[in-house]
Design an enzyme around this catalytic site. Structure first.
Site, PDB file in Angstrom:
ATOM      1  CE  LYS A   1      -2.109  -1.112   3.700  1.00 28.39           C
ATOM      2  NZ  LYS A   1      -1.634  -2.615   4.269  1.00 28.39           N
TER       3      LYS A   1
ATOM      4  NE  ARG B   1      -4.731  -1.427   9.863  1.00 27.23           N
ATOM      5  CZ  ARG B   1      -3.810  -0.954   9.400  1.00 27.23           C
ATOM      6  NH1 ARG B   1      -3.928   0.255   8.734  1.00 27.23           N
ATOM      7  NH2 ARG B   1      -2.865  -1.741   9.136  1.00 27.23           N
TER       8      ARG B   1
ATOM      9  NE  ARG C   1       7.596  -2.986   6.219  1.00 28.94           N
ATOM     10  CZ  ARG C   1       6.166  -2.990   6.308  1.00 28.94           C
ATOM     11  NH1 ARG C   1       5.349  -2.204   5.272  1.00 28.94           N
ATOM     12  NH2 ARG C   1       5.591  -3.138   7.312  1.00 28.94           N
TER      13      ARG C   1
ATOM     14  NE  ARG D   1       5.807  -0.802   9.711  1.00 24.85           N
ATOM     15  CZ  ARG D   1       4.607  -0.918   9.133  1.00 24.85           C
ATOM     16  NH1 ARG D   1       4.677  -0.243   7.961  1.00 24.85           N
ATOM     17  NH2 ARG D   1       3.481  -1.473   9.512  1.00 24.85           N
TER      18      ARG D   1
ATOM     19  NE  ARG E   1       1.823  -5.384  10.819  1.00 23.10           N
ATOM     20  CZ  ARG E   1       2.922  -5.379  10.064  1.00 23.10           C
ATOM     21  NH1 ARG E   1       4.014  -6.012  10.450  1.00 23.10           N
ATOM     22  NH2 ARG E   1       3.002  -4.781   9.023  1.00 23.10           N
TER      23      ARG E   1
HETATM   24  P1  AP5 Z   1       4.739  -1.687   1.842  1.00 19.10           P
HETATM   25  O1  AP5 Z   1       4.195  -0.621   0.827  1.00 19.10           O
HETATM   26  O2  AP5 Z   1       5.506  -1.210   2.880  1.00 19.10           O
HETATM   27  O3  AP5 Z   1       3.326  -2.300   2.449  1.00 19.10           O
HETATM   28  P2  AP5 Z   1       2.000  -1.898   2.998  1.00 19.10           P
HETATM   29  O4  AP5 Z   1       0.969  -2.655   2.471  1.00 19.10           O
HETATM   30  O5  AP5 Z   1       2.110  -0.467   3.285  1.00 19.10           O
HETATM   31  O6  AP5 Z   1       2.295  -2.656   4.482  1.00 19.10           O
HETATM   32  P3  AP5 Z   1       2.328  -2.110   6.077  1.00 19.10           P
HETATM   33  O7  AP5 Z   1       3.110  -3.236   6.774  1.00 19.10           O
HETATM   34  O8  AP5 Z   1       2.531  -0.567   6.110  1.00 19.10           O
HETATM   35  O9  AP5 Z   1       0.771  -2.212   6.246  1.00 19.10           O
HETATM   36  P4  AP5 Z   1       0.063  -2.244   7.613  1.00 19.10           P
HETATM   37  O10 AP5 Z   1      -1.169  -2.212   7.411  1.00 19.10           O
HETATM   38  O11 AP5 Z   1       0.553  -3.647   8.311  1.00 19.10           O
HETATM   39  O12 AP5 Z   1       0.940  -1.099   8.603  1.00 19.10           O
HETATM   40  P5  AP5 Z   1       0.233   0.326   8.742  1.00 19.10           P
HETATM   41  O13 AP5 Z   1       1.738   1.189   8.708  1.00 19.10           O
HETATM   42  O14 AP5 Z   1      -0.845   0.828   7.957  1.00 19.10           O
HETATM   43  O15 AP5 Z   1       5.404  -2.822   0.999  1.00 19.10           O
HETATM   44  C1  AP5 Z   1       6.036  -4.009   1.814  1.00 19.10           C
HETATM   45  C2  AP5 Z   1       7.063  -4.335   1.109  1.00 19.10           C
HETATM   46  O16 AP5 Z   1       6.958  -4.862  -0.050  1.00 19.10           O
HETATM   47  C3  AP5 Z   1       8.357  -3.136   1.152  1.00 19.10           C
HETATM   48  O17 AP5 Z   1       9.577  -3.887   1.470  1.00 19.10           O
HETATM   49  C4  AP5 Z   1       8.173  -3.095  -0.439  1.00 19.10           C
HETATM   50  O18 AP5 Z   1       9.689  -2.533  -0.776  1.00 19.10           O
HETATM   51  C5  AP5 Z   1       8.281  -4.423  -1.112  1.00 19.10           C
HETATM   52  N1  AP5 Z   1       7.560  -4.305  -2.314  1.00 19.10           N
HETATM   53  C6  AP5 Z   1       6.721  -3.733  -2.845  1.00 19.10           C
HETATM   54  N2  AP5 Z   1       6.436  -4.155  -3.942  1.00 19.10           N
HETATM   55  C7  AP5 Z   1       7.425  -5.092  -4.584  1.00 19.10           C
HETATM   56  C8  AP5 Z   1       7.475  -5.983  -5.440  1.00 19.10           C
HETATM   57  N3  AP5 Z   1       7.015  -5.820  -6.624  1.00 19.10           N
HETATM   58  N4  AP5 Z   1       8.629  -6.708  -5.458  1.00 19.10           N
HETATM   59  C9  AP5 Z   1       9.324  -6.975  -4.138  1.00 19.10           C
HETATM   60  N5  AP5 Z   1       8.963  -6.066  -3.147  1.00 19.10           N
HETATM   61  C10 AP5 Z   1       8.028  -5.331  -3.111  1.00 19.10           C
HETATM   62  O19 AP5 Z   1      -0.208   0.200  10.430  1.00 19.10           O
HETATM   63  C11 AP5 Z   1       0.672  -0.126  11.605  1.00 19.10           C
HETATM   64  C12 AP5 Z   1       0.041  -0.222  12.649  1.00 19.10           C
HETATM   65  O20 AP5 Z   1      -0.645   1.070  12.956  1.00 19.10           O
HETATM   66  C13 AP5 Z   1      -1.014  -1.200  12.873  1.00 19.10           C
HETATM   67  O21 AP5 Z   1      -0.864  -2.374  13.135  1.00 19.10           O
HETATM   68  C14 AP5 Z   1      -2.037  -0.654  13.852  1.00 19.10           C
HETATM   69  O22 AP5 Z   1      -1.328  -1.061  15.037  1.00 19.10           O
HETATM   70  C15 AP5 Z   1      -1.794   0.744  13.577  1.00 19.10           C
HETATM   71  N6  AP5 Z   1      -2.879   1.479  12.559  1.00 19.10           N
HETATM   72  C16 AP5 Z   1      -2.783   1.860  11.620  1.00 19.10           C
HETATM   73  N7  AP5 Z   1      -3.829   2.332  10.862  1.00 19.10           N
HETATM   74  C17 AP5 Z   1      -4.867   2.074  11.748  1.00 19.10           C
HETATM   75  C18 AP5 Z   1      -6.257   2.020  11.825  1.00 19.10           C
HETATM   76  N8  AP5 Z   1      -6.837   2.785  10.813  1.00 19.10           N
HETATM   77  N9  AP5 Z   1      -7.026   1.777  12.892  1.00 19.10           N
HETATM   78  C19 AP5 Z   1      -6.354   1.226  14.136  1.00 19.10           C
HETATM   79  N10 AP5 Z   1      -4.802   1.165  13.988  1.00 19.10           N
HETATM   80  C20 AP5 Z   1      -4.332   1.351  13.115  1.00 19.10           C
HETATM   81 MG    MG Z   2       2.264   1.043   4.668  1.00 18.09          MG
END
Ligand code: AP5
Ligand code: MG
Length: 253
Positions: free
Chosen positions: A19, A93, A127, A161, A173
């Protein structure tokens, strides 16, 4: 869509599906304001704010942060984005957050990213992120930084992270995603604004998303809006295919 403003979009997909990476492209290509709740929460934790201290115990265990805390920071961030193209990443979410967002604004489209589970786990193991900007990399392959361990733009150190370092947190997660976020996907499917992007094991989402946007959004929309830096410290899919949903549900259970 109202012609006086840019698009209002949301990206949804399992943790680690890409994402953030897709949002980075939308910032570059469409000048979109990227509102990532995960990045905002990590900033609060890094700067030891009141909110950061309250949310750290949830994020490090891979648990969702209470809705009222999230809704407040998102409302502020949306207000600051004004009429620019807007991309929400990580919010809503769960169904309560989706209803709260409905009160705040109407989304134009939702990109539902799907990637096989094995690929997600492999990506999260390697990552790297740049904490100050939220830029994401991988320690090898096409997504590797130009200089190992350093951000391409600032040269600053990249880190792993906290919620990627333990396998049980990674799996928690993924499970939360299935339980809490699937109803959100259904919510937007019923509104006919969901577009599912299916990628294979090593396939990048970026060209698939670009193709969809090029077809769907006229160029003039993104020419009028200039790129803007990520909002820091704010307080400071066509219908989803049944088979992909079942495959994912199966793979995390
Ligand atoms: P990346 O783009 O980092 O993936 P992502 O989908 O953004 O993953 P996240 O871990 O950020 O999602 P998340 O939902 O767990 O975390 P968030 O920060 O929102 O890509 C992943 C990897 O793939 C990278 O290394 C990239 O380089 C690689 N990649 C991409 N394309 C590729 C390809 N073609 N080939 C190879 N590699 C590739 O949330 C974190 C925490 O915050 C949550 O757990 C929760 O505790 C809290 N939180 C956030 N939002 C809320 C909410 N709305 N409500 C409640 N709690 C919340
Ligand atoms: Mg992210």
């Amino acid at each position: 869509m109202n012609a006086a403003r840019g698009f209002r979009a949301m990206i949804v997909g399992p943790p680690g599906c890409g994402k953030g990476f897709v949002a980075q492209m939308m910032v570059k290509t469409y000048g979109a304001v990227h509102i990532s709740t995960g990045d905002m929460l990590r900033d609060h934790i890094r700067y030891r704010t009141w909110l950061g201290k309250r949310v750290e115990r949830f994020t490090t265990r891979g648990k969702l942060v209470p809705d009222n805390l999230l809704t407040r920071i998102v409302t502020d961030a949306i207000g600051k984005a004004g009429n620019r193209n807007l991309i929400l990443d990580g919010f809503p979410r769960n169904i309560n957050q989706a209803r709260a967002l409905d009160e705040m604004m109407t989304l134009d489209f939702v990109l539902d990213l799907f990637l096989p589970m094995q690929a997600i786990i492999a990506r999260l193991r390697t990552r790297l992120v740049h904490p100050a900007s939220g830029r994401v990399y991988n320690d090898h392959g096409d997504m590797a930084p130009r200089v190992p361990g350093r951000d391409d733009i600032t040269g600053e150190r990249l880190v792993r992270r906290a919620d990627d370092t333990s396998h049980s947190v990674v799996m928690a997660r993924q499970r939360d995603y299935v339980q809490e976020t699937y109803p959100v996907i259904q919510h937007y499917s019923q509104k006919n604004i969901l577009h599912t992007i299916l990628a294979r094991q090593h396939e990048s989402m970026v060209p698939l998303v670009k193709r969809y946007l090029a077809k769907r959004w006229p160029k003039r929309i993104h020419q009028r809006f200039r790129p803007q830096r990520r909002i820091e410290l704010v307080c400071n899919q066509g219908p989803r295919s049944k088979s992909s949903t079942q495959q994912y549900r199966w793979s995390v259970s």
